[in-house]
Motif scaffolding. Structure first.
Motif, PDB file in Angstrom:
ATOM      1  N   SER A  91      16.011   6.331   5.779  1.00  0.00           N
ATOM      2  CA  SER A  91      15.483   7.315   5.488  1.00  0.00           C
ATOM      3  C   SER A  91      13.919   7.170   5.415  1.00  0.00           C
ATOM      4  CB  SER A  91      15.719   7.720   3.562  1.00  0.00           C
ATOM      5  OG  SER A  91      17.077   7.770   3.963  1.00  0.00           O
ATOM      6  N   HIS A  92      13.260   6.007   5.551  1.00  0.00           N
ATOM      7  CA  HIS A  92      11.889   6.386   6.273  1.00  0.00           C
ATOM      8  C   HIS A  92      11.821   6.442   7.951  1.00  0.00           C
ATOM      9  CE1 HIS A  92      13.181   2.849   7.554  1.00  0.00           C
ATOM     10  NE2 HIS A  92      13.159   2.349   8.021  1.00  0.00           N
ATOM     11  N   THR A  93      12.664   7.078   8.026  1.00  0.00           N
ATOM     12  CA  THR A  93      12.770   7.457   9.917  1.00  0.00           C
ATOM     13  C   THR A  93      13.405   8.544  10.125  1.00  0.00           C
ATOM     14  OG1 THR A  93      12.681   6.897  11.745  1.00  0.00           O
ATOM     15  CG2 THR A  93      14.020   5.307  11.068  1.00  0.00           C
ATOM     16  N   LEU A  94      14.614   8.708   9.847  1.00  0.00           N
ATOM     17  CA  LEU A  94      15.269   9.877   9.503  1.00  0.00           C
ATOM     18  C   LEU A  94      16.710  10.067   8.777  1.00  0.00           C
ATOM     19  CD1 LEU A  94      16.239  12.635  11.559  1.00  0.00           C
ATOM     20  CD2 LEU A  94      17.674  10.421  12.229  1.00  0.00           C
TER      21      LEU A  94
ATOM     22  N   VAL B 225       1.246   6.956   2.269  1.00  0.00           N
ATOM     23  CA  VAL B 225       1.956   5.253   1.803  1.00  0.00           C
ATOM     24  C   VAL B 225       2.632   5.234   3.220  1.00  0.00           C
ATOM     25  CG1 VAL B 225       4.491   4.612   1.647  1.00  0.00           C
ATOM     26  CG2 VAL B 225       3.633   6.368   0.010  1.00  0.00           C
ATOM     27  N   LEU B 226       1.511   4.045   3.420  1.00  0.00           N
ATOM     28  CA  LEU B 226       1.214   3.553   5.123  1.00  0.00           C
ATOM     29  C   LEU B 226       2.513   3.016   5.903  1.00  0.00           C
ATOM     30  CD1 LEU B 226      -1.317   0.834   4.480  1.00  0.00           C
ATOM     31  CD2 LEU B 226      -1.335   3.370   5.208  1.00  0.00           C
ATOM     32  N   PHE B 227       2.648   3.644   6.867  1.00  0.00           N
ATOM     33  CA  PHE B 227       4.071   4.160   7.776  1.00  0.00           C
ATOM     34  C   PHE B 227       4.680   2.714   7.612  1.00  0.00           C
ATOM     35  CE2 PHE B 227       3.748   2.793  12.319  1.00  0.00           C
ATOM     36  CZ  PHE B 227       2.508   2.967  12.582  1.00  0.00           C
ATOM     37  N   ARG B 228       4.097   1.497   8.407  1.00  0.00           N
ATOM     38  CA  ARG B 228       4.335   0.098   8.945  1.00  0.00           C
ATOM     39  C   ARG B 228       4.726  -1.002   7.515  1.00  0.00           C
ATOM     40  NH1 ARG B 228       1.981  -0.954  13.747  1.00  0.00           N
ATOM     41  NH2 ARG B 228      -0.158  -0.477  13.392  1.00  0.00           N
ATOM     42  N   THR B 229       3.624  -0.969   6.642  1.00  0.00           N
ATOM     43  CA  THR B 229       4.303  -1.495   5.427  1.00  0.00           C
ATOM     44  C   THR B 229       4.843  -0.837   4.146  1.00  0.00           C
ATOM     45  OG1 THR B 229       1.916  -1.473   4.368  1.00  0.00           O
ATOM     46  CG2 THR B 229       2.486  -3.166   5.845  1.00  0.00           C
ATOM     47  N   SER B 230       4.482   0.684   4.874  1.00  0.00           N
ATOM     48  CA  SER B 230       5.544   1.159   3.090  1.00  0.00           C
ATOM     49  C   SER B 230       4.222   0.550   1.814  1.00  0.00           C
ATOM     50  CB  SER B 230       6.801   0.997   2.936  1.00  0.00           C
ATOM     51  OG  SER B 230       7.073   1.808   1.789  1.00  0.00           O
ATOM     52  N   GLN B 231       3.202   0.333   2.363  1.00  0.00           N
ATOM     53  CA  GLN B 231       1.684   0.371   1.033  1.00  0.00           C
ATOM     54  C   GLN B 231       1.452   1.493   0.069  1.00  0.00           C
ATOM     55  OE1 GLN B 231      -1.879  -1.410   1.870  1.00  0.00           O
ATOM     56  NE2 GLN B 231      -2.710  -0.641   0.102  1.00  0.00           N
ATOM     57  N   VAL B 232       1.461   1.472  -0.729  1.00  0.00           N
ATOM     58  CA  VAL B 232       0.944   2.675  -1.566  1.00  0.00           C
ATOM     59  C   VAL B 232      -0.040   2.448  -1.539  1.00  0.00           C
ATOM     60  CG1 VAL B 232       1.447   4.492  -3.575  1.00  0.00           C
ATOM     61  CG2 VAL B 232       3.278   3.407  -2.772  1.00  0.00           C
ATOM     62  N   LEU B 233      -1.085   3.687  -1.806  1.00  0.00           N
ATOM     63  CA  LEU B 233      -2.555   4.091  -1.880  1.00  0.00           C
ATOM     64  C   LEU B 233      -2.885   4.794  -3.170  1.00  0.00           C
ATOM     65  CD1 LEU B 233      -3.316   2.626   1.159  1.00  0.00           C
ATOM     66  CD2 LEU B 233      -4.526   4.156   1.604  1.00  0.00           C
ATOM     67  N   ASP B 234      -3.620   3.738  -3.701  1.00  0.00           N
ATOM     68  CA  ASP B 234      -3.833   4.884  -4.831  1.00  0.00           C
ATOM     69  C   ASP B 234      -5.061   6.023  -4.726  1.00  0.00           C
ATOM     70  OD1 ASP B 234      -4.830   5.856  -7.689  1.00  0.00           O
ATOM     71  OD2 ASP B 234      -5.591   3.756  -8.650  1.00  0.00           O
TER      72      ASP B 234
ATOM     73  N   LEU C 134      11.183  -6.481   6.666  1.00  0.00           N
ATOM     74  CA  LEU C 134      11.594  -7.776   6.376  1.00  0.00           C
ATOM     75  C   LEU C 134      10.518  -8.361   7.979  1.00  0.00           C
ATOM     76  CD1 LEU C 134      15.413  -7.646   5.499  1.00  0.00           C
ATOM     77  CD2 LEU C 134      13.057  -8.537   3.965  1.00  0.00           C
ATOM     78  N   ASP C 135       9.931  -9.353   7.733  1.00  0.00           N
ATOM     79  CA  ASP C 135       9.447  -9.265   9.174  1.00  0.00           C
ATOM     80  C   ASP C 135      10.308 -11.264   9.370  1.00  0.00           C
ATOM     81  OD1 ASP C 135       7.843 -10.167  11.087  1.00  0.00           O
ATOM     82  OD2 ASP C 135       5.613 -10.747   9.518  1.00  0.00           O
ATOM     83  N   VAL C 136      11.618 -10.870  10.283  1.00  0.00           N
ATOM     84  CA  VAL C 136      12.468 -11.871  10.612  1.00  0.00           C
ATOM     85  C   VAL C 136      11.959 -12.159  12.176  1.00  0.00           C
ATOM     86  CG1 VAL C 136      14.132 -11.285   8.824  1.00  0.00           C
ATOM     87  CG2 VAL C 136      13.789 -10.157  11.410  1.00  0.00           C
ATOM     88  N   PRO C 137      12.529 -13.489  12.781  1.00  0.00           N
ATOM     89  CA  PRO C 137      12.156 -13.262  13.397  1.00  0.00           C
ATOM     90  C   PRO C 137      13.410 -12.425  14.672  1.00  0.00           C
ATOM     91  CG  PRO C 137      12.841 -15.650  12.523  1.00  0.00           C
ATOM     92  CD  PRO C 137      13.015 -14.354  11.606  1.00  0.00           C
ATOM     93  N   ASN C 138      12.279 -12.225  15.975  1.00  0.00           N
ATOM     94  CA  ASN C 138      13.503 -11.705  17.147  1.00  0.00           C
ATOM     95  C   ASN C 138      13.700 -10.146  16.331  1.00  0.00           C
ATOM     96  OD1 ASN C 138      13.312 -13.196  18.440  1.00  0.00           O
ATOM     97  ND2 ASN C 138      15.029 -14.383  18.060  1.00  0.00           N
ATOM     98  N   ALA C 139      12.926  -9.824  16.060  1.00  0.00           N
ATOM     99  CA  ALA C 139      13.656  -8.681  14.935  1.00  0.00           C
ATOM    100  C   ALA C 139      14.453  -6.699  15.766  1.00  0.00           C
ATOM    101  CB  ALA C 139      12.207  -7.448  13.912  1.00  0.00           C
TER     102      ALA C 139
ATOM    103  N   ASP D 154      15.455   0.452  10.652  1.00  0.00           N
ATOM    104  CA  ASP D 154      14.473   0.682  12.221  1.00  0.00           C
ATOM    105  C   ASP D 154      13.552  -0.709  13.048  1.00  0.00           C
ATOM    106  OD1 ASP D 154      12.539   0.943  10.759  1.00  0.00           O
ATOM    107  OD2 ASP D 154      12.125   3.156  11.737  1.00  0.00           O
ATOM    108  N   HIS D 155      12.406  -1.054  13.550  1.00  0.00           N
ATOM    109  CA  HIS D 155      12.091  -1.854  12.991  1.00  0.00           C
ATOM    110  C   HIS D 155      10.069  -1.695  13.856  1.00  0.00           C
ATOM    111  CE1 HIS D 155      11.600  -3.324  17.662  1.00  0.00           C
ATOM    112  NE2 HIS D 155      12.787  -2.165  18.176  1.00  0.00           N
ATOM    113  N   ARG D 156       9.419  -1.856  13.208  1.00  0.00           N
ATOM    114  CA  ARG D 156       7.894  -1.714  13.855  1.00  0.00           C
ATOM    115  C   ARG D 156       7.265  -3.380  14.125  1.00  0.00           C
ATOM    116  NH1 ARG D 156      10.126   2.314  14.644  1.00  0.00           N
ATOM    117  NH2 ARG D 156       9.997   4.378  13.182  1.00  0.00           N
TER     118      ARG D 156
END
Ligand SMILES: Cc1ncc(COP(=O)(O)O)c(C=O)c1O
Length: 388
Positions: free
Chosen positions: A29-32, A166-175, A335-340, A355-357
């Motif tokens: 749902s972060h992408t579609l 909210v950053l798209f890659r890490t989903s960090q919320v900025l205050d 989840l920063d897994v190998p061969n994402a 998805d993966h980024r």
């Protein structure tokens, strides 16, 4: 863990409004976002209006629909009625907003961050031709943006602060509060990219005293493509004159007047050409469901389920690429897994939607329609696929 019920998880009552969910594990749902079951009827209604009313369909609701749709959407982030205009996507909404800004030195800076979405970074690059100087606040370790760095980058040379909530890659919320405060103090405008927050993380444009906010509907809002939007503070709007404009921004478009434009005092001020009526009709169905569900309840559930995913990631030894603290955490777990890329393709082939980024790995997002047993199942599937 027993599958949650509507007694323990009241938001699951909305699940039946999304008929495709039982065929897949929907963590995208972060992408579609999932398609609401009411969309086909809404599109059929649009087609019927076209067929039966022909040219008169404009007066039978088409012309009013973008503003009516914008009002439903705006209620999700506490915008006043008439302060949201609908556009094709976030990039064009921001382009319209930025076409109102004067980038003449000495106040010619646009402050953004290195972690903003590439589409808007490309747009900002183009502003250099209009005299803008782009100040990109870099990330610290782990792609984290520190609000203090953004605050420090704002001064009397700043024309506009254009950053993501909210950053798209890490989903960090900025205050946003200290950033908006500093921008106001320095006389700079704020333009917030809220694509990854509205519908997932509460946003209150009035409490934050934001000038402008843009987003789109494809993701958390379950609205499908073609329904971007722009909020402009109604106290500011009459002072803004978009250079990216068109005939439907005119106060009286059907006079077809060719003398200098007189801009509409309402949200049409930020329109340009003919609006994408069918896309807005489809998107409205999702907005209405979210308005009923309530963003505060959606956020509580998201924190609970992403917390559960983080605990399972630790238990399974899966490296986490998104923030862990609740206040910093958006709706997505990375989840920063190998061969994402390969893990993602294998899971997609088995009806797991994710998805993966680059540099953060897999991105998975539960939403208000997700059951807890699906959270457990998706984490097991990721673990097993990574091991394979
Ligand atoms: C934070 C953010 N901003 C902007 C965009 C792109 O928006 P659009 O394609 O509607 O211009 C995205 C899409 O992934 C996004 O996540």
């Amino acid at each position: 863990m027993n599958p949650a019920t509507t007694t323990t998880d009241p938001l699951l009552a909305y699940r039946e409004e999304f008929p495709g969910l039982d065929q897949q594990l929907h963590f995208a749902s972060h992408t579609l976002g999932a398609m609401p079951g009411g969309v086909p009827a809404m599109l059929a209604r649009y087609a019927e209006e076209w067929r039966t009313h022909g040219i008169r369909a404009w007066e039978h609701g088409w012309f009013a629909s973008p503003t009516a749709t914008g009002d439903v959407l705006g209620s999700l982030f506490h915008a006043e009625p008439g302060s949201v205009s609908m556009h094709e996507n976030l990039t064009s909404a921001e382009a319209i907003a930025l076409s109102c800004v004067d980038f003449t030195a000495p106040r010619n800076r646009l402050v953004c961050t290195a972690e903003d979405f590439p589409s808007v970074l490309y747009l900002y690059e183009g502003l250099v031709r209009r005299g803008a100087e782009i100040v990109r606040v870099p990330a610290r370790q782990g792609r984290t943006i520190d609000e203090a760095d953004v605050v420090a980058a704002i001064d009397e040379r700043t024309a506009v602060v254009a950053i993501s909530h909210v950053l798209f890659r890490t989903s960090q919320v900025l205050d946003l509060a200290p950033i908006a405060r500093r921008a106001r103090e320095a006389g700079a405008l704020t333009l917030i990219d809220a694509y990854q927050s509205v519908g997932s993380v509460p946003v209150d444009v009035r409490a934050l005293d934001l000038d402008m906010l843009a987003g789109g509907s494809v993701k958390w809002l379950c609205g499908g493509p073609g329904a971007g939007y722009l909020y402009v503070d109604p106290r500011l709007a009459p002072r803004l004159r978009p250079a990216l404009t068109g005939w439907l921004a005119h106060e009286r478009p059907f006079e077809f007047d060719t003398s200098p434009t007189r801009l509409d005092p309402g949200p049409r001020r930020f329109w340009n050409g003919t609006p994408a009526v069918p896309a807005f009709a489809a998107a409205r169905v999702g907005y209405e469901i979210l308005a009923r569900a309530g963003v505060a309840a959606i956020r509580d559930k998201s924190l609970r389920q992403t917390g559960r995913m983080l605990a399972l990631a630790d238990e399974y030894g899966l490296p986490v690429g998104s923030p862990r603290e609740a206040a910093r955490r958006g709706g997505t777990v990375a989840l920063d897994v190998p061969n994402a890329d390969r893990v993602c393709a294998a899971l997609l082939a088995r009806e797991v939607l994710l998805d993966h980024r680059p540099s953060v790995g897999l991105r998975l997002a539960p939403h208000f329609y997700t059951r807890d047993d699906e959270v457990d199942e998706v984490m097991k599937r990721v673990r097993d696929e990574v091991r394979r």
